[in-house]
Design a protein around this motif. Structure first.
Motif, PDB file in Angstrom:
ATOM      1  N   GLN A   1     -43.710  28.814  -9.577  1.00 29.90           N
ATOM      2  CA  GLN A   1     -43.768  29.313 -10.953  1.00 29.90           C
ATOM      3  C   GLN A   1     -43.547  28.203 -11.975  1.00 29.90           C
ATOM      4  N   LYS A   2     -42.847  27.153 -11.574  1.00 32.81           N
ATOM      5  CA  LYS A   2     -42.580  26.024 -12.474  1.00 32.81           C
ATOM      6  C   LYS A   2     -43.662  24.947 -12.374  1.00 32.81           C
ATOM      7  N   GLY A   3     -44.718  25.216 -11.608  1.00 34.47           N
ATOM      8  CA  GLY A   3     -45.803  24.244 -11.470  1.00 34.47           C
ATOM      9  C   GLY A   3     -45.505  23.147 -10.467  1.00 34.47           C
TER      10      GLY A   3
ATOM     11  N   CYS B   1     -49.442  24.720  -4.033  1.00 29.60           N
ATOM     12  CA  CYS B   1     -49.080  24.912  -5.430  1.00 29.60           C
ATOM     13  C   CYS B   1     -49.775  26.176  -5.925  1.00 29.60           C
ATOM     14  N   ASP B   2     -49.464  26.564  -7.133  1.00 35.15           N
ATOM     15  CA  ASP B   2     -50.109  27.699  -7.785  1.00 35.15           C
ATOM     16  C   ASP B   2     -51.585  27.339  -7.997  1.00 35.15           C
TER      17      ASP B   2
ATOM     18  N   ASN C   1     -52.907  27.024 -11.637  1.00 36.01           N
ATOM     19  CA  ASN C   1     -52.269  26.067 -12.544  1.00 36.01           C
ATOM     20  C   ASN C   1     -52.943  24.695 -12.432  1.00 36.01           C
TER      21      ASN C   1
ATOM     22  N   GLU D   1     -52.447  21.801 -13.915  1.00 32.07           N
ATOM     23  CA  GLU D   1     -51.534  20.650 -13.790  1.00 32.07           C
ATOM     24  C   GLU D   1     -50.963  20.552 -12.378  1.00 32.07           C
ATOM     25  N   ALA D   2     -50.597  21.682 -11.791  1.00 24.38           N
ATOM     26  CA  ALA D   2     -50.061  21.688 -10.431  1.00 24.38           C
ATOM     27  C   ALA D   2     -51.127  21.206  -9.440  1.00 24.38           C
TER      28      ALA D   2
ATOM     29  N   LYS E   1     -51.417  17.524  -9.482  1.00 24.95           N
ATOM     30  CA  LYS E   1     -50.320  16.882  -8.737  1.00 24.95           C
ATOM     31  C   LYS E   1     -50.650  16.789  -7.248  1.00 24.95           C
TER      32      LYS E   1
END
Length: 190
Positions: free
Chosen positions: A17-19, A34-35, A38, A40-41, A44
Motif C-alpha cells: 500500500q505504501k508503494g 509490488c502493487d 502503482n 512508481e512501484a 522500482k
C-alpha cells in the motif's frame, strides 16, 4: 490459518500500500512483487532488477474474476489452460486495463497468472489488486531456485522479505503462453 501466515500477509499489504517492494514465495520461484497498479512501484522493480522497462513483467491475480477486471477480453481457451495445466501457467493477454502503464508491453499486452498457491491467493485477495511477480534476480542472471540463491542486492533492495517457505518445493518458472484476441496461440516458454 496460522498467526505467522496472517502476520506475513498483513506485513506485505502494509508495504504494498505504501508503494514498496516485497520478496515473496510464489507458486513458482521466489518473486519480487509490488502493487501492479502503482507506476512508481513498478519502476522500482525495473530498477532493482536492472532491467529495461520495455521487457514486460508478470502480474498475479487471485482468481478469474480479478483477471476479467484487468483484461478487455479473456479468450475461452484461457480458462481451459488455467484449469487443465499441470504447472503454473502465465498467459499473455491483449488490451490489459487498470494496471500501471509501465507494466504493459509495447504491443499492448500483459502477462497474467492466476496464482495457484495459498499464500499468493490470500495476499492478493486481501490486497484487492493484482501484484507484480518477477523472479528475484538481476536481469540476465540465473533465476534463483531457492531463497539462499537470491543475491544480496535483491535482498537489500526490497522493503520486506516474507518469512515463509514456498508451498511448492520444485521451483521452476511458469509456462508462458500468448493468447491473442484473433485466436492465435503461441508458446513462449514451456
Amino acid at each position: 490459518m496460522a498467526a505467522d501466515f496472517t502476520k506475513e500477509i498483513n506485513s506485505c499489504i502494509d508495504v504494498l500500500q505504501k508503494g514498496g517492494l516485497i520478496l515473496y514465495p510464489t507458486d513458482t520461484v521466489w518473486g519480487i512483487g509490488c502493487d501492479a497498479t502503482n507506476t512508481e512501484a513498478v519502476k522500482k522493480v525495473y530498477d532493482i532488477k536492472n532491467r529495461e522497462d520495455s521487457k514486460a513483467l508478470i502480474c498475479l491475480v487471485a482468481n478469474d474474476a480479478m483477471l476479467e477486471r484487468h483484461v478487455d477480453f479473456v479468450p475461452e481457451l484461457a480458462y481451459d489452460l488455467i484449469d487443465l495445466s499441470t504447472k503454473p501457467t502465465t498467459i499473455i493477454y491483449d488490451s490489459p486495463k487498470g494496471v500501471a502503464k509501465n507494466l504493459v508491453a509495447s504491443d499492448d499486452t500483459l502477462a497474467i497468472r492466476v496464482a495457484s498457491d495459498k499464500f499468493c491467493q490470500y495476499l492478493i485477495n486481501k490486497f484487492k489488486k493484482p501484484i507484480v511477480s518477477t523472479s528475484a534476480n538481476i536481469s540476465g542472471q540465473p533465476t534463483p531456485r531457492t531463497f539462499d540463491e537470491i543475491s544480496s542486492v535483491i535482498l537489500k533492495g526490497v522493503d520486506y522479505v516474507v518469512n515463509l517457505q514456498p508451498e511448492h518445493k520444485n521451483a521452476v518458472p511458469s509456462a508462458i503462453i500468448k493468447l491473442s484476441n484473433d485466436g492465435k496461440v503461441k508458446v513462449i516458454r514451456e
